[in-house]
Write an enzyme that holds these catalytic residues in place. Sequence first.
Site, short mmCIF file in Angstrom:
data_model
loop_
_atom_site.label_atom_id
_atom_site.label_comp_id
_atom_site.label_asym_id
_atom_site.label_seq_id
_atom_site.Cartn_x
_atom_site.Cartn_y
_atom_site.Cartn_z
NE ARG A 38 -3.61 -2.12 2.80
CZ ARG A 38 -3.35 -3.32 3.31
NH1 ARG A 38 -2.10 -3.59 3.70
NH2 ARG A 38 -4.29 -4.23 3.41
CG LEU A 60 -4.96 -2.69 -3.69
CD1 LEU A 60 -5.31 -3.95 -2.91
CD2 LEU A 60 -4.44 -3.04 -5.07
CE LYS A 61 -9.26 2.44 0.70
NZ LYS A 61 -9.39 3.30 1.91
N GLY A 124 -10.68 -12.73 13.53
CA GLY A 124 -10.14 -13.82 14.33
C GLY A 124 -8.63 -13.85 14.23
CG ASP A 126 -2.64 -19.65 15.65
OD1 ASP A 126 -2.94 -20.29 16.70
OD2 ASP A 126 -1.90 -20.12 14.78
CB ILE A 127 -5.67 -17.94 20.09
CG1 ILE A 127 -5.94 -18.70 21.38
CG2 ILE A 127 -6.48 -16.64 20.02
CD1 ILE A 127 -5.47 -17.96 22.61
CE1 TYR A 129 -9.73 -17.10 12.31
CE2 TYR A 129 -7.34 -17.03 12.08
CZ TYR A 129 -8.57 -16.42 11.97
OH TYR A 129 -8.66 -15.13 11.51
CG ASP A 155 -1.32 -17.09 12.32
OD1 ASP A 155 -2.52 -17.11 12.02
OD2 ASP A 155 -0.82 -16.23 13.04
#
Length: 364
Positions: A38, A60-61, A124, A126-127, A129, A155
Amino acid sequence: MAGPLAGLRIVEFAGIGPGPFAAMMLADHGAEVIRIERPGAAANPMDPLLRSRRSVVLDLKSHDDRESVRDLCRSADGVIEGFRPGVMERLGLGPDVLRADNPKLVYGRMTGWGQHGPLSAAAGHDINYIALSGVLAACGREGEKPTPPINLAGDFGGGAMMLAFGMVAALLHVRMGGQGQVIDCAMTDGSALLMAMMWGFRAQGQWRDIRGVNLLDTGAPFYDTYETADGGHVALGAIEPQFYAEFRARAGIADRKDFDSQDDPSRWPEQKAALAEIFRTRTRAEWSAVMEGSDACCLSVLGFAEAVQHPHNLARDVFIDVGGVVQPAPAPRYSATPCARPTPPPPPGADQSLLQALPEPVRS
């Protein structure tokens, strides 16, 4: 670039964690990975996940910059993005658009929950998921709360490695004459898959839904860590009978009857308590001198700085210096197409000239 993936071009949309790790894997093994940053992105020369890249900056905008993204993806074999479902479609850069431009494009999507499902739009980490996939409940000691295995299972193991494998599998399909496709890689799915062996144990009645009482979760006395006399720790993994016998011989407990019943869980608590006392009688270095290099499967638990200096790791160059940053080397190793030494992360936009070198697309 050297490595088995030399000649492939991957476009990576900047993100954090599993997406960059998957892109790092592909770059390590020879793919040209172009990271789209970006505007205003800060350089991070200390991050190994960003090594061996080329870098362009695009907004990307911006309509013009989105057209540049499309031009870049026309020249690519694969794309990696890690936005929430629907974000890329709203930008006009979703798989339908980019694969219409380039039908052989492999479009890799990295998310926590996947592209559909009740939680697909939720945030969310890692913890979270691995909590939903059942992994976290299995991590920890008996009677204690679940302990996250850092962010390795969600991850990186369940996310990045799965995406890297999926990308290579889909790219191989293209090389065999097939079309490109979309890879829906979810960390919840992948972390669940990492537990396949435990699900097999469970189906056979060899795994209980209780933390810290099973073969590989610190329940077994012969598969656990123990404190030594100097406050260090050793890791014991003498599972097979012959390795267990070797360990007992080297630990001086070959004749102790209380260690005979290796596979009787009812004896594990007393055996574990006895081993804890035994290991406290010597320093970590003393235990290493007795155990290391044998089939006893008992080794010192090393910290980061110690791991870098261990003779085995030194012999194999497991850790390398890249731009002044010590980090793990690419793995695995190849006999015919060895990987090149990684290069430091480039400053954002260092390869902006790539965009001017792209062929003019045929627009309708």
